[in-house]
Motif scaffolding. Sequence first.
Motif, PDB file in Angstrom:
ATOM      1  N   GLU A  99     -11.299  -2.579  -7.481  1.00 34.81           N
ATOM      2  CA  GLU A  99     -11.524  -1.656  -8.598  1.00 34.81           C
ATOM      3  C   GLU A  99     -10.756  -0.348  -8.392  1.00 34.81           C
ATOM      4  O   GLU A  99     -10.142   0.181  -9.333  1.00 34.81           O
ATOM      5  N   ASN A 100     -10.765   0.170  -7.177  1.00 34.55           N
ATOM      6  CA  ASN A 100     -10.066   1.426  -6.903  1.00 34.55           C
ATOM      7  C   ASN A 100      -8.562   1.293  -7.144  1.00 34.55           C
ATOM      8  O   ASN A 100      -7.934   2.185  -7.738  1.00 34.55           O
ATOM      9  N   TRP A 101      -7.965   0.167  -6.679  1.00 32.90           N
ATOM     10  CA  TRP A 101      -6.533  -0.006  -6.873  1.00 32.90           C
ATOM     11  C   TRP A 101      -6.200  -0.244  -8.347  1.00 32.90           C
ATOM     12  O   TRP A 101      -5.188   0.274  -8.850  1.00 32.90           O
ATOM     13  N   GLN A 158     -13.053  -7.845  -1.380  1.00 31.05           N
ATOM     14  CA  GLN A 158     -13.717  -6.557  -1.599  1.00 31.05           C
ATOM     15  C   GLN A 158     -13.493  -6.111  -3.051  1.00 31.05           C
ATOM     16  O   GLN A 158     -12.542  -5.375  -3.336  1.00 31.05           O
ATOM     17  N   TYR A 190      -7.435  -8.046  -3.018  1.00 33.36           N
ATOM     18  CA  TYR A 190      -8.809  -7.724  -2.599  1.00 33.36           C
ATOM     19  C   TYR A 190      -9.842  -8.354  -3.533  1.00 33.36           C
ATOM     20  O   TYR A 190     -10.950  -8.696  -3.090  1.00 33.36           O
ATOM     21  N   GLU A 191      -9.513  -8.539  -4.787  1.00 31.35           N
ATOM     22  CA  GLU A 191     -10.481  -9.168  -5.701  1.00 31.35           C
ATOM     23  C   GLU A 191     -10.666 -10.651  -5.387  1.00 31.35           C
ATOM     24  O   GLU A 191     -11.790 -11.177  -5.421  1.00 31.35           O
ATOM     25  N   GLY A 215      -4.875  -4.815  -5.688  1.00 32.02           N
ATOM     26  CA  GLY A 215      -6.185  -5.076  -6.278  1.00 32.02           C
ATOM     27  C   GLY A 215      -6.470  -6.553  -6.420  1.00 32.02           C
ATOM     28  O   GLY A 215      -7.599  -7.013  -6.164  1.00 32.02           O
ATOM     29  N   SER A 245     -14.945  -3.915  -4.864  1.00 35.66           N
ATOM     30  CA  SER A 245     -14.970  -2.463  -5.069  1.00 35.66           C
ATOM     31  C   SER A 245     -13.624  -1.831  -4.713  1.00 35.66           C
ATOM     32  O   SER A 245     -13.157  -0.896  -5.382  1.00 35.66           O
ATOM     33  N   LEU A 246     -12.968  -2.327  -3.667  1.00 35.94           N
ATOM     34  CA  LEU A 246     -11.644  -1.829  -3.312  1.00 35.94           C
ATOM     35  C   LEU A 246     -10.615  -2.265  -4.349  1.00 35.94           C
ATOM     36  O   LEU A 246      -9.690  -1.505  -4.685  1.00 35.94           O
ATOM     37  N   GLU A 249       0.826  -1.206   0.000  1.00 40.06           N
ATOM     38  CA  GLU A 249       0.000   0.000   0.000  1.00 40.06           C
ATOM     39  C   GLU A 249       0.864   1.262   0.000  1.00 40.06           C
ATOM     40  O   GLU A 249       0.543   2.236  -0.684  1.00 40.06           O
TER      41      GLU A 249
END
Length: 346
Positions: free
Chosen positions: A246-248, A241, A232-233, A229, A243-244, A214
């Motif tokens: 997706e952000n990364w 997560q 979390y995927e 990503g 959605s998290l 991070e």
Amino acid sequence: MTTNPGDGLSLAPLDPAPTQPAPAAASSHVARTCPRCHYTRQASDTAPAWQCPRCAVVYDKATPRPRARAGHDEEDDTQPVPLDPRRARASAGLPWAWIALGSAVLAGAALLGWKWNGERQRSAQQEQRAASDSRAADVSQARAVQDGRARIDALEHQWRMGEGAQALPAVRALADEGEPRAMVLLGSMLLGGSSYRNAIGQPLDPAEALQWLERAARAGDATAAVRLGGLYERGEHVPRQPSLAENWYLRAARQGDGAGLYSLGMLYARGADPVSQRPVPAWMLLTLAERASRGAPVRDALLTEQHYPSSARAGLVRLKDKLHPSDIAEAERLADAWKPGQPLGF
């Protein structure tokens, strides 16, 4: 007394000279004509007898005026008064004064021009030195980055050859210095395993690994963002997560990173609650990822195989049946118009 007629002489007394009348007393008015203006005094003039009533000049010191030239009807009564010799000398000196003044102005202008030209040359030299120093600094920085990357690559190779415990202190030291690539390598080592073999003799710490990844991702490292990503995927070492994830992925994709474009495109192609399927953006992203993989065919060894952009062509083939030709054309148009650093528009 008698005279001899033959002598021709006479003894007769001579007649007295005729008596001349005594001159009359000088009149108070003398009819004089001014030799300068040719004015004849009148009885009514009140000027002194030695001064012309018209031009006030002294008779005996005045110089006659030249007569009018032939063809002129009248004489000009307004002749210029002779200049004072001192004024004449001053007037004669005026041209030299102007010449001296003009020379001083030209000399001043030349001096200013010389100073301006000197300042311009000094400014140009300073700019050249600044540009040279900047290029030297860029070269030095690039060499330092290259040397640092070579050192990290050597440590990474040492880890993959099963010597992770020996390489770990040096990798951690580079990560502590703020080297993003060393942070990604340290996170990968602490997660354990690689695409070749598992680390040997090295303690694993997924929680610390997430912290290093991070930190590197927030510093702008696209590989770290893709690794986060993916975790979390898939829910590896952390709760799942999407959605998290997706952000990364977005962080890496906006940089034009092939792995980030491919990972985000595949996430939109599959869909994962709460991230819905988005076929048109998925086609655009996979198209960009496929182009990026052609430009950089070498795989990043710190990525897992789930994120290799070289797989983008296979993803486009699977996605083609879900899209109308007009949607594909629109997605291709969006891909052609997009440049790294710009918003993706969705």
